[in-house]
Design a protein around this motif. Structure first.
Motif, PDB file in Angstrom:
ATOM      1  N   TRP A 114       0.848  -1.184   0.000  1.00  0.00           N
ATOM      2  CA  TRP A 114       0.000   0.000   0.000  1.00  0.00           C
ATOM      3  C   TRP A 114       0.884   1.236   0.000  1.00  0.00           C
ATOM      4  CZ3 TRP A 114      -5.428  -0.211   0.244  1.00  0.00           C
ATOM      5  CH2 TRP A 114      -5.970  -1.499   0.412  1.00  0.00           C
ATOM      6  N   ASN A 115       0.503   2.221  -0.798  1.00  0.00           N
ATOM      7  CA  ASN A 115       1.288   3.442  -0.861  1.00  0.00           C
ATOM      8  C   ASN A 115       0.402   4.582  -1.369  1.00  0.00           C
ATOM      9  OD1 ASN A 115       3.548   5.071  -0.602  1.00  0.00           O
ATOM     10  ND2 ASN A 115       4.874   3.706  -1.779  1.00  0.00           N
ATOM     11  N   PHE A 116       1.021   5.716  -1.618  1.00  0.00           N
ATOM     12  CA  PHE A 116       0.340   6.922  -2.063  1.00  0.00           C
ATOM     13  C   PHE A 116       0.396   7.030  -3.588  1.00  0.00           C
ATOM     14  CE2 PHE A 116       2.543   7.696   1.994  1.00  0.00           C
ATOM     15  CZ  PHE A 116       1.439   7.822   2.825  1.00  0.00           C
ATOM     16  N   PRO A 117      -0.486   7.818  -4.189  1.00  0.00           N
ATOM     17  CA  PRO A 117      -0.432   8.012  -5.639  1.00  0.00           C
ATOM     18  C   PRO A 117       0.872   8.709  -6.051  1.00  0.00           C
ATOM     19  CG  PRO A 117      -2.392   9.086  -4.685  1.00  0.00           C
ATOM     20  CD  PRO A 117      -1.591   8.548  -3.569  1.00  0.00           C
ATOM     21  N   LYS A 118       1.502   8.189  -7.092  1.00  0.00           N
ATOM     22  CA  LYS A 118       2.727   8.815  -7.619  1.00  0.00           C
ATOM     23  C   LYS A 118       3.003   8.281  -9.012  1.00  0.00           C
ATOM     24  CE  LYS A 118       6.797   6.083  -6.379  1.00  0.00           C
ATOM     25  NZ  LYS A 118       6.343   4.782  -6.025  1.00  0.00           N
ATOM     26  N   GLY A 119       3.874   9.004  -9.738  1.00  0.00           N
ATOM     27  CA  GLY A 119       4.243   8.551 -11.067  1.00  0.00           C
ATOM     28  C   GLY A 119       5.358   9.391 -11.651  1.00  0.00           C
ATOM     29  N   HIS A 120       5.778   9.009 -12.840  1.00  0.00           N
ATOM     30  CA  HIS A 120       6.898   9.661 -13.519  1.00  0.00           C
ATOM     31  C   HIS A 120       6.565  11.095 -13.920  1.00  0.00           C
ATOM     32  CE1 HIS A 120       9.116   5.936 -13.776  1.00  0.00           C
ATOM     33  NE2 HIS A 120       8.027   5.340 -14.227  1.00  0.00           N
ATOM     34  N   ILE A 121       7.540  11.970 -13.752  1.00  0.00           N
ATOM     35  CA  ILE A 121       7.403  13.349 -14.200  1.00  0.00           C
ATOM     36  C   ILE A 121       7.574  13.362 -15.719  1.00  0.00           C
ATOM     37  CG2 ILE A 121       8.393  15.681 -14.097  1.00  0.00           C
ATOM     38  CD1 ILE A 121       9.280  15.019 -11.213  1.00  0.00           C
ATOM     39  N   GLU A 122       6.584  13.897 -16.407  1.00  0.00           N
ATOM     40  CA  GLU A 122       6.639  13.971 -17.864  1.00  0.00           C
ATOM     41  C   GLU A 122       7.310  15.266 -18.303  1.00  0.00           C
ATOM     42  OE1 GLU A 122       2.686  13.337 -19.386  1.00  0.00           O
ATOM     43  OE2 GLU A 122       2.664  11.261 -18.675  1.00  0.00           O
ATOM     44  N   LYS A 123       7.851  15.252 -19.492  1.00  0.00           N
ATOM     45  CA  LYS A 123       8.548  16.417 -20.038  1.00  0.00           C
ATOM     46  C   LYS A 123       7.632  17.638 -20.005  1.00  0.00           C
ATOM     47  CE  LYS A 123      11.364  17.925 -23.892  1.00  0.00           C
ATOM     48  NZ  LYS A 123      11.978  17.578 -25.154  1.00  0.00           N
ATOM     49  N   GLY A 124       8.167  18.735 -19.468  1.00  0.00           N
ATOM     50  CA  GLY A 124       7.422  19.987 -19.402  1.00  0.00           C
ATOM     51  C   GLY A 124       6.551  20.133 -18.167  1.00  0.00           C
ATOM     52  N   GLU A 125       6.475  19.106 -17.335  1.00  0.00           N
ATOM     53  CA  GLU A 125       5.661  19.157 -16.125  1.00  0.00           C
ATOM     54  C   GLU A 125       6.499  19.566 -14.924  1.00  0.00           C
ATOM     55  OE1 GLU A 125       2.063  15.926 -15.840  1.00  0.00           O
ATOM     56  OE2 GLU A 125       4.063  15.184 -15.482  1.00  0.00           O
ATOM     57  N   THR A 126       5.886  20.291 -14.009  1.00  0.00           N
ATOM     58  CA  THR A 126       6.517  20.513 -12.708  1.00  0.00           C
ATOM     59  C   THR A 126       6.196  19.293 -11.846  1.00  0.00           C
ATOM     60  OG1 THR A 126       4.586  21.553 -11.688  1.00  0.00           O
ATOM     61  CG2 THR A 126       6.130  23.012 -12.883  1.00  0.00           C
ATOM     62  N   SER A 127       6.913  19.149 -10.758  1.00  0.00           N
ATOM     63  CA  SER A 127       6.646  18.012  -9.872  1.00  0.00           C
ATOM     64  C   SER A 127       5.239  18.094  -9.280  1.00  0.00           C
ATOM     65  CB  SER A 127       7.713  17.901  -8.783  1.00  0.00           C
ATOM     66  OG  SER A 127       7.886  19.116  -8.118  1.00  0.00           O
ATOM     67  N   GLN A 128       4.767  19.292  -8.980  1.00  0.00           N
ATOM     68  CA  GLN A 128       3.419  19.425  -8.424  1.00  0.00           C
ATOM     69  C   GLN A 128       2.363  19.092  -9.477  1.00  0.00           C
ATOM     70  OE1 GLN A 128       2.596  22.618  -5.656  1.00  0.00           O
ATOM     71  NE2 GLN A 128       0.534  22.813  -6.440  1.00  0.00           N
ATOM     72  N   GLU A 129       2.589  19.481 -10.722  1.00  0.00           N
ATOM     73  CA  GLU A 129       1.658  19.116 -11.789  1.00  0.00           C
ATOM     74  C   GLU A 129       1.603  17.599 -11.955  1.00  0.00           C
ATOM     75  OE1 GLU A 129       2.059  23.102 -14.632  1.00  0.00           O
ATOM     76  OE2 GLU A 129       3.427  21.419 -14.935  1.00  0.00           O
ATOM     77  N   THR A 130       2.756  16.954 -11.831  1.00  0.00           N
ATOM     78  CA  THR A 130       2.797  15.491 -11.919  1.00  0.00           C
ATOM     79  C   THR A 130       1.991  14.870 -10.782  1.00  0.00           C
ATOM     80  OG1 THR A 130       4.958  15.508 -12.986  1.00  0.00           O
ATOM     81  CG2 THR A 130       4.294  13.457 -11.899  1.00  0.00           C
TER      82      THR A 130
END
Length: 145
Positions: free
Chosen positions: A37-53
Motif C-alpha cells: 500500500w502506498n500513495f499516488p505517484k508517477g513519472h514526471i513527464e517532459k514539461g511538467e513541474t513536480s506538483q503538476e505530476t
C-alpha cells in the motif's frame, strides 16, 4: 546509473471520522510482499513541474479532481532499485494535499484503495520511507492547527 524522477501526493480527507489518508494497493511480484500500500505517484513527464505530476497522477490513479495542495510541505525521497539487472536511482518529490471527496475510482495499476486514520494507515504501509513520509505529513498537519 540511470536516474528516474517521480512525484506524488499524500492525500487526506477531513470528515466526521477525523483525518483519513488515502492508500492505494499495488500488486507485487516480490515473494516477501505480494502486495503493498502506498500513495499516488508517477513519472514526471517532459514539461511538467513536480506538483503538476502529483496532481495528474492523483487524478489518473484515483479519479480525484481538485485536490488542494497544502503550502509548506514538500519532501524528497531518494532510493535505488533494480530493474532487469540494472540499478536505478530514483528521486520522488512528495506533496501533501487535501481532498473534499472520498469517492475514489482506481486505475488499472491498482487493486484497491482505502481511506484510513493515521495509525491504521501507518501499519498498512509496507515501505519504511513511506511510513516516515506519512509521519511527517501527520506532524505537519498537527503543527498547522
Amino acid at each position: 546509473m540511470p536516474v528516474e524522477r517521480s512525484a506524488g501526493a499524500v492525500i487526506f480527507y477531513e470528515g466526521k471520522k477525523g483525518r483519513e489518508y488515502l492508500l492505494l494497493r499495488h500488486s507485487r511480484k516480490d515473494p516477501e510482499a505480494k502486495e503493498y500500500w502506498n500513495f499516488p505517484k508517477g513519472h514526471i513527464e517532459k514539461g511538467e513541474t513536480s506538483q503538476e505530476t502529483a496532481e495528474r497522477e492523483t487524478r489518473e490513479e484515483t479519479g480525484l479532481n481538485g485536490i488542494a495542495f497544502i503550502p509548506g510541505f514538500k519532501e524528497t525521497e531518494r532510493y535505488a532499485y533494480v530493474l532487469k539487472k540494472e540499478k536505478i536511482l530514483k528521486f520522488v518529490v512528495w506533496f501533501l494535499a487535501q481532498s473534499k471527496k472520498k469517492r475514489v475510482r482506481i486505475s488499472w495499476e491498482h487493486s484497491g484503495a482505502a481511506w484510513l486514520p493515521y495509525d491504521k494507515a501507518y501499519r498498512q504501509i509496507f515501505y519504511s520511507g513511506s511510513k516516515r513520509l506519512l509521519k511527517k505529513a501527520e506532524d505537519f498537519l498537527k503543527e498547522r492547527k
